[in-house]
Design a protein around this motif. Sequence first.
Motif, PDB file in Angstrom:
ATOM      1  N   THR A 171       0.850  -1.176   0.000  1.00 19.64           N
ATOM      2  CA  THR A 171       0.000   0.000   0.000  1.00 19.64           C
ATOM      3  C   THR A 171       0.895   1.238   0.000  1.00 19.64           C
ATOM      4  O   THR A 171       2.054   1.175   0.389  1.00 19.64           O
ATOM      5  CB  THR A 171      -0.915   0.083   1.249  1.00 19.64           C
ATOM      6  OG1 THR A 171      -0.103   0.062   2.413  1.00 19.64           O
ATOM      7  CG2 THR A 171      -1.911  -1.047   1.295  1.00 19.64           C
ATOM      8  N   ALA A 172       0.338   2.345  -0.417  1.00 20.26           N
ATOM      9  CA  ALA A 172       1.040   3.620  -0.328  1.00 20.26           C
ATOM     10  C   ALA A 172       0.316   4.461   0.717  1.00 20.26           C
ATOM     11  O   ALA A 172      -0.915   4.537   0.729  1.00 20.26           O
ATOM     12  CB  ALA A 172       1.024   4.333  -1.673  1.00 20.26           C
ATOM     13  N   LEU A 195      -8.886   6.368  -4.923  1.00 19.92           N
ATOM     14  CA  LEU A 195      -9.460   6.646  -3.614  1.00 19.92           C
ATOM     15  C   LEU A 195     -10.387   7.842  -3.772  1.00 19.92           C
ATOM     16  O   LEU A 195      -9.954   8.900  -4.234  1.00 19.92           O
ATOM     17  CB  LEU A 195      -8.335   6.945  -2.616  1.00 19.92           C
ATOM     18  CG  LEU A 195      -8.729   7.146  -1.163  1.00 19.92           C
ATOM     19  CD1 LEU A 195      -9.337   5.862  -0.586  1.00 19.92           C
ATOM     20  CD2 LEU A 195      -7.506   7.544  -0.340  1.00 19.92           C
ATOM     21  N   ASP A 196     -11.635   7.648  -3.446  1.00 23.00           N
ATOM     22  CA  ASP A 196     -12.643   8.708  -3.613  1.00 23.00           C
ATOM     23  C   ASP A 196     -12.654   9.247  -5.043  1.00 23.00           C
ATOM     24  O   ASP A 196     -12.786  10.457  -5.271  1.00 23.00           O
ATOM     25  CB  ASP A 196     -12.416   9.843  -2.615  1.00 23.00           C
ATOM     26  CG  ASP A 196     -12.545   9.381  -1.171  1.00 23.00           C
ATOM     27  OD1 ASP A 196     -13.355   8.463  -0.914  1.00 23.00           O
ATOM     28  OD2 ASP A 196     -11.835   9.928  -0.313  1.00 23.00           O
ATOM     29  N   VAL A 233      -1.608   9.843  -8.177  1.00 24.46           N
ATOM     30  CA  VAL A 233      -0.881  10.935  -8.834  1.00 24.46           C
ATOM     31  C   VAL A 233      -1.705  12.225  -8.822  1.00 24.46           C
ATOM     32  O   VAL A 233      -1.160  13.315  -8.640  1.00 24.46           O
ATOM     33  CB  VAL A 233      -0.481  10.530 -10.270  1.00 24.46           C
ATOM     34  CG1 VAL A 233       0.088  11.706 -11.036  1.00 24.46           C
ATOM     35  CG2 VAL A 233       0.522   9.392 -10.237  1.00 24.46           C
ATOM     36  N   ASP A 234      -3.027  12.121  -8.974  1.00 22.50           N
ATOM     37  CA  ASP A 234      -3.878  13.310  -8.909  1.00 22.50           C
ATOM     38  C   ASP A 234      -3.761  14.007  -7.549  1.00 22.50           C
ATOM     39  O   ASP A 234      -3.812  15.222  -7.460  1.00 22.50           O
ATOM     40  CB  ASP A 234      -5.357  12.952  -9.127  1.00 22.50           C
ATOM     41  CG  ASP A 234      -5.673  12.538 -10.547  1.00 22.50           C
ATOM     42  OD1 ASP A 234      -4.911  12.891 -11.463  1.00 22.50           O
ATOM     43  OD2 ASP A 234      -6.700  11.849 -10.730  1.00 22.50           O
ATOM     44  N   TRP A 282      -3.616   3.919  -0.003  1.00 21.35           N
ATOM     45  CA  TRP A 282      -3.835   3.535  -1.398  1.00 21.35           C
ATOM     46  C   TRP A 282      -3.376   2.090  -1.611  1.00 21.35           C
ATOM     47  O   TRP A 282      -2.184   1.841  -1.771  1.00 21.35           O
ATOM     48  CB  TRP A 282      -3.048   4.472  -2.306  1.00 21.35           C
ATOM     49  CG  TRP A 282      -3.371   5.910  -2.075  1.00 21.35           C
ATOM     50  CD1 TRP A 282      -2.955   6.685  -1.037  1.00 21.35           C
ATOM     51  CD2 TRP A 282      -4.204   6.721  -2.871  1.00 21.35           C
ATOM     52  NE1 TRP A 282      -3.484   7.938  -1.160  1.00 21.35           N
ATOM     53  CE2 TRP A 282      -4.240   7.996  -2.281  1.00 21.35           C
ATOM     54  CE3 TRP A 282      -4.903   6.500  -4.055  1.00 21.35           C
ATOM     55  CZ2 TRP A 282      -4.959   9.039  -2.822  1.00 21.35           C
ATOM     56  CZ3 TRP A 282      -5.623   7.548  -4.591  1.00 21.35           C
ATOM     57  CH2 TRP A 282      -5.654   8.791  -3.982  1.00 21.35           C
ATOM     58  N   PRO A 283      -4.286   1.106  -1.599  1.00 20.79           N
ATOM     59  CA  PRO A 283      -3.876  -0.287  -1.810  1.00 20.79           C
ATOM     60  C   PRO A 283      -3.472  -0.548  -3.262  1.00 20.79           C
ATOM     61  O   PRO A 283      -3.974   0.100  -4.181  1.00 20.79           O
ATOM     62  CB  PRO A 283      -5.126  -1.090  -1.443  1.00 20.79           C
ATOM     63  CG  PRO A 283      -6.256  -0.146  -1.658  1.00 20.79           C
ATOM     64  CD  PRO A 283      -5.723   1.242  -1.378  1.00 20.79           C
ATOM     65  N   ALA A 284      -2.559  -1.482  -3.429  1.00 20.23           N
ATOM     66  CA  ALA A 284      -2.155  -1.900  -4.771  1.00 20.23           C
ATOM     67  C   ALA A 284      -3.231  -2.797  -5.362  1.00 20.23           C
ATOM     68  O   ALA A 284      -3.779  -3.666  -4.689  1.00 20.23           O
ATOM     69  CB  ALA A 284      -0.832  -2.647  -4.710  1.00 20.23           C
TER      70      ALA A 284
END
Length: 88
Positions: free
Chosen positions: A13-14, A57-58, A63-64, A28-30
């Motif tokens: 995850t990140a 996510l949502d 990157v966004d 943020w899961p892979a």
Amino acid sequence: MAGSAHGRPERRTAVPGGRELRRPFGTWPATKLLTTPQWNAGEDVDFDVAAAVAAQLDGKSLVDVVGGQGVAFNQRRGSPATSGRPAT
């Protein structure tokens, strides 16, 4: 996301900006993990590299939300190049 192939890839995850249980940008899961055939075949440490695709996510990509850095291969000599990670 890029990193090593060893470890626990199923738990990648990140957590950008994460410190002391704080997760200011979320988790943020892979959704997909990729590595080299050499690592898959026998965990050859010379090929201990992996990439992961992070889930949205949502409705937004990683990157966004926090930005990112592209990667390019086989560029002509003299092209600018950078690598590393920020000291945060």
